[in-house]
Scaffold this motif. Sequence first.
Motif, PDB file in Angstrom:
ATOM      1  N   GLN A 232       0.845  -1.184   0.000  1.00 18.31           N
ATOM      2  CA  GLN A 232       0.000   0.000   0.000  1.00 18.31           C
ATOM      3  C   GLN A 232       0.885   1.239   0.000  1.00 18.31           C
ATOM      4  OE1 GLN A 232      -2.038  -0.532   3.898  1.00 18.31           O
ATOM      5  NE2 GLN A 232      -1.092   1.411   4.461  1.00 18.31           N
ATOM      6  N   ALA A 233       0.288   2.352  -0.371  1.00 15.24           N
ATOM      7  CA  ALA A 233       0.999   3.633  -0.374  1.00 15.24           C
ATOM      8  C   ALA A 233       0.066   4.704   0.155  1.00 15.24           C
ATOM      9  CB  ALA A 233       1.477   3.990  -1.778  1.00 15.24           C
ATOM     10  N   GLU A 234       0.621   5.676   0.829  1.00 16.91           N
ATOM     11  CA  GLU A 234      -0.161   6.829   1.266  1.00 16.91           C
ATOM     12  C   GLU A 234       0.726   8.055   1.272  1.00 16.91           C
ATOM     13  OE1 GLU A 234      -1.392   7.200   5.429  1.00 16.91           O
ATOM     14  OE2 GLU A 234      -0.289   5.339   5.823  1.00 16.91           O
ATOM     15  N   ARG A 243       4.577  14.489   0.817  1.00 11.03           N
ATOM     16  CA  ARG A 243       5.121  13.308   1.475  1.00 11.03           C
ATOM     17  C   ARG A 243       4.571  12.054   0.798  1.00 11.03           C
ATOM     18  NH1 ARG A 243       0.609  14.956   4.128  1.00 11.03           N
ATOM     19  NH2 ARG A 243      -0.729  13.282   4.935  1.00 11.03           N
ATOM     20  N   LEU A 244       5.309  10.960   0.927  1.00 13.44           N
ATOM     21  CA  LEU A 244       4.895   9.692   0.342  1.00 13.44           C
ATOM     22  C   LEU A 244       5.465   8.551   1.177  1.00 13.44           C
ATOM     23  CD1 LEU A 244       3.582   8.072  -2.016  1.00 13.44           C
ATOM     24  CD2 LEU A 244       5.828   8.159  -3.136  1.00 13.44           C
ATOM     25  N   SER A 245       4.623   7.559   1.472  1.00 14.19           N
ATOM     26  CA  SER A 245       5.054   6.351   2.186  1.00 14.19           C
ATOM     27  C   SER A 245       4.599   5.129   1.397  1.00 14.19           C
ATOM     28  CB  SER A 245       4.447   6.289   3.594  1.00 14.19           C
ATOM     29  OG  SER A 245       4.895   7.356   4.392  1.00 14.19           O
ATOM     30  N   VAL A 246       5.484   4.163   1.316  1.00 10.81           N
ATOM     31  CA  VAL A 246       5.185   2.897   0.651  1.00 10.81           C
ATOM     32  C   VAL A 246       5.550   1.773   1.609  1.00 10.81           C
ATOM     33  CG1 VAL A 246       5.665   1.413  -1.331  1.00 10.81           C
ATOM     34  CG2 VAL A 246       5.668   3.901  -1.609  1.00 10.81           C
ATOM     35  N   LYS A 731     -12.339   5.133  -2.918  1.00  3.49           N
ATOM     36  CA  LYS A 731     -12.044   4.894  -4.331  1.00  3.49           C
ATOM     37  C   LYS A 731     -11.862   3.398  -4.562  1.00  3.49           C
ATOM     38  CE  LYS A 731     -11.251   9.403  -5.297  1.00  3.49           C
ATOM     39  NZ  LYS A 731     -11.900  10.186  -6.379  1.00  3.49           N
ATOM     40  N   ASP A 732     -11.895   3.007  -5.849  1.00  2.00           N
ATOM     41  CA  ASP A 732     -11.621   1.611  -6.176  1.00  2.00           C
ATOM     42  C   ASP A 732     -10.203   1.219  -5.772  1.00  2.00           C
ATOM     43  OD1 ASP A 732     -14.135   1.385  -7.225  1.00  2.00           O
ATOM     44  OD2 ASP A 732     -13.511   1.791  -9.297  1.00  2.00           O
ATOM     45  N   TRP A 733      -9.284   2.180  -5.833  1.00  2.00           N
ATOM     46  CA  TRP A 733      -7.886   1.897  -5.516  1.00  2.00           C
ATOM     47  C   TRP A 733      -7.519   2.187  -4.063  1.00  2.00           C
ATOM     48  CZ3 TRP A 733      -6.239   6.566  -3.872  1.00  2.00           C
ATOM     49  CH2 TRP A 733      -6.800   7.712  -4.454  1.00  2.00           C
ATOM     50  N   GLY A 734      -8.473   2.705  -3.273  1.00  2.00           N
ATOM     51  CA  GLY A 734      -8.181   3.027  -1.881  1.00  2.00           C
ATOM     52  C   GLY A 734      -9.085   4.128  -1.369  1.00  2.00           C
ATOM     53  N   PHE A 782      -3.983  10.781   0.338  1.00  2.00           N
ATOM     54  CA  PHE A 782      -4.462   9.598  -0.359  1.00  2.00           C
ATOM     55  C   PHE A 782      -3.883   8.341   0.275  1.00  2.00           C
ATOM     56  CE2 PHE A 782      -0.578  11.008  -2.422  1.00  2.00           C
ATOM     57  CZ  PHE A 782       0.174   9.842  -2.504  1.00  2.00           C
ATOM     58  N   LYS A 783      -4.612   7.249   0.138  1.00  2.00           N
ATOM     59  CA  LYS A 783      -4.145   5.914   0.519  1.00  2.00           C
ATOM     60  C   LYS A 783      -4.431   4.987  -0.649  1.00  2.00           C
ATOM     61  CE  LYS A 783      -4.730   6.256   5.544  1.00  2.00           C
ATOM     62  NZ  LYS A 783      -5.371   5.664   6.745  1.00  2.00           N
ATOM     63  N   PHE A 784      -3.386   4.346  -1.120  1.00  2.00           N
ATOM     64  CA  PHE A 784      -3.481   3.481  -2.287  1.00  2.00           C
ATOM     65  C   PHE A 784      -3.332   2.034  -1.822  1.00  2.00           C
ATOM     66  CE2 PHE A 784      -1.519   1.655  -6.236  1.00  2.00           C
ATOM     67  CZ  PHE A 784      -2.648   1.815  -7.041  1.00  2.00           C
ATOM     68  N   ARG A 785      -4.429   1.254  -1.869  1.00  2.00           N
ATOM     69  CA  ARG A 785      -4.426  -0.129  -1.389  1.00  2.00           C
ATOM     70  C   ARG A 785      -4.970  -1.049  -2.481  1.00  2.00           C
ATOM     71  NH1 ARG A 785      -6.670   2.733   3.143  1.00  2.00           N
ATOM     72  NH2 ARG A 785      -8.746   2.046   2.531  1.00  2.00           N
ATOM     73  N   PRO A 786      -4.219  -1.308  -3.519  1.00  2.00           N
ATOM     74  CA  PRO A 786      -4.739  -2.043  -4.668  1.00  2.00           C
ATOM     75  C   PRO A 786      -5.000  -3.512  -4.407  1.00  2.00           C
ATOM     76  CG  PRO A 786      -2.379  -1.692  -4.902  1.00  2.00           C
ATOM     77  CD  PRO A 786      -2.807  -0.912  -3.700  1.00  2.00           C
ATOM     78  N   ASN A 787      -4.335  -4.107  -3.410  1.00  2.00           N
ATOM     79  CA  ASN A 787      -4.451  -5.554  -3.225  1.00  2.00           C
ATOM     80  C   ASN A 787      -5.507  -5.961  -2.215  1.00  2.00           C
ATOM     81  OD1 ASN A 787      -2.333  -6.035  -5.014  1.00  2.00           O
ATOM     82  ND2 ASN A 787      -0.798  -5.729  -3.395  1.00  2.00           N
TER      83      ASN A 787
END
Length: 789
Positions: A232-234, A243-246, A731-734, A782-787
Amino acid sequence: MKQLLLLITLFVFSQLTHAQNRISGYIKDARTGENLIGANIWQPATKKGTATNTYGFYSLNIADDTATIEVSYVGYQTIRKSIKLDGDTNINFELELSDELSEVVVKGTRPDLELTKMSSMKISAQDIKAIPALLGEVDVLKTIQLMPGVQSGSEGSSGIYVRGGGPDQNLILLDGVPVYNASHLFGFFSVFNADAISNVEVIKGGFPARYGGRLSSVIDINMKDGNMKNWQAEGGIGLISSRLSVEGPIVKEKGSIILSGRRTYIDVLARPIIRASTDDVDLGYFFHDFNAKANYKFSDKDRIYLSAYTGKDKFYARDEYEYDDGGSINEYKDEAGIQWGNFTTAGRWNHLFSNQLFLNTTATYSQYNFSLFNESYYRYATPDDEVEENFYASYNSGIQDYGLKFDFDYYLNNGHSLKFGANYIYHIFQPEAFNFEADFEADIDQPDTKPIYGNEFSVYVEDEFEPINKLKVNAGIHASAFRVNEEFYPSFQPRISARYLVNNKLSFKASYAEMAQFLHLLTNSGIGLPTDLWVPVTDKIKPQYAQQTAIGMSSLIADGKYDFSIEGYYKNMNNLIEYKEGSNFLNLEESWEDKVAVGDGWSYGAEFLFRKKEGKFNGWIGYTLSYNNRQFDELNFGRVFPYKYDRRHDISVVTNYRLNEKWEISGTWVYGTGNSITLPIAKISGLSENPRPENEGYYGYSDVYQYSDRNAYRMPAYHRADVGITRHKEKDWGSSSWTISVYNLYNRQNPFYITTSNNSIGETSFSQISLFQLIPSFTYNFKFRPNEK
């Protein structure tokens, strides 16, 4: 005597053998697989339980073959499970996040009123992110400032002053590693990126024996371990920085990694404006930081962690020109500024010897440096001749630490547990170093300053037990010593705290702690400037010591929906240092030891906290009443004077309201008595001879000011309100969110400092300089949680 020894032996044996079965394991977040620090597990029937340690491990005795267990953590759904045992059993639990919109209050937890620990509080990353922030930059230390007993230094500052102590008296730990300067942007932001943080604990008194080395507080910050199940990324984009975290699994369910970075772009955005208004002089400032952490579980009994932080600030002014008239060339370049930064790293190994004995071994390195610098280049060329000159000068200061420590947790039974360990730190101090390089002759004295080496040792034992029903005691000893040059300073520091549980809604607490500190911070200001110098004890400068006593009570109200606490404390501090009148860090003709005065301080007061943790509407109200004084033989004619941050009244109100799944409103209001200041009370004007020999016989006017007693006056009171509105969207991605916040909503002109000036008839007047007025800002997160499914 024989009968007494027999009774003691029987008591110890019963403590070790009372339970028939033991369960142990880890409590984790079900979504990420990360261990939860301080999660509670207990048996309602016996009203006995425990909490997970810093690595999510617990160990609990069960008296019968079958039992009902409750596992809970604030913000998560409680697990209630019936278990059947046949001997010792390993059980891991995974908790699901609770519905943030529900009015559910977690039942069956071990609330603060049941813990022996007092004068402490825990703050989650969610709490930090929910509070309106200056320029949209959420900040750990500014959140801590909103708690009773903790004060900020000045307007917008992230400085921390706890129960009358100075900024050097706070032990700030990032994954167990000391951080010596926690400030970005000259103190207006801290170095801690909230996206990389999982848990923060602040201890103001009643210090457990495992902590040492500072007088006033411990701020223990733990970085996230990283998602063990999915990538995931946020991140976020704000007015002054992004800022960005993975994070994600190295090997699913066995290891994970997290990388997190942040950088300002003030220098890029402001450069065209600055150059246009300063005749092409380039003024700039930036900061950046980066966090990394990885962990891997080799077996059910062994796990390693590697973590690191690096950050840098730089403020600079650049000027350059080139002139060519066809016959000669003049070229000039100059850069001056200040830069500072931290680097920390830690390697940790967890080993489970048995379901009762847990070991954590940690190797650490920490470095802090700052530098004032000036570099210039000049070239003059004609067809017949050419001259080139290079010049570089810098003033540097810093500290390096190499550390190794061993920490054991030993769980005897539900009413008796031990913590013990040892720590060693090798310090390298460079309080002052001046460097000068030039390819031309210059009459500049370059002082010969050498590093100072120090060795710090400590051992501790901490015992938590229940001597009688309803009374729990945490007693311990922290023994430490410091060796520098030919001096050796030992210290023996007893610690004790106790809780008496009147019923399941009310408890009384008391604590006493002695602390020793072998480091000093030389400072000219109160806003945590990087020019503050870390220095060790020497044969002239002794260690700082403090003794603190506190009493208090804690209560649950309305079936646990609210909690209320009140504490009173008294703290005495010895061997504090301050610069003598007229001294500062740039006076290179004197050793820093000769620039300081040594004295004592004391503070006392009361703190109140009313809090609601769960539901759509939550927050807290805090109030502090405090008195804070100093006494130095060489300052203020030896008379007692109030500390600069002697703030009589301090109020904070923090609220957060989740309207629905999309909208959230948060707000804060703070009030504080004005800081103490010293002001001129009389002026004498007259003639004086110019001291320069070439102007012999020349006389000019000179004003001499007579000042009040030290800190005899106060600035106006400080108060302001902040508000933030956040819109969440799945969102669909997070998920994503927009936050619009306003700092200083009603545009209060708060004092930053006071200046003096004279009018046309020679009368002296005082003017207040204010720093921040109403400041709106926005941030996209944002939070990106595709899985995730």
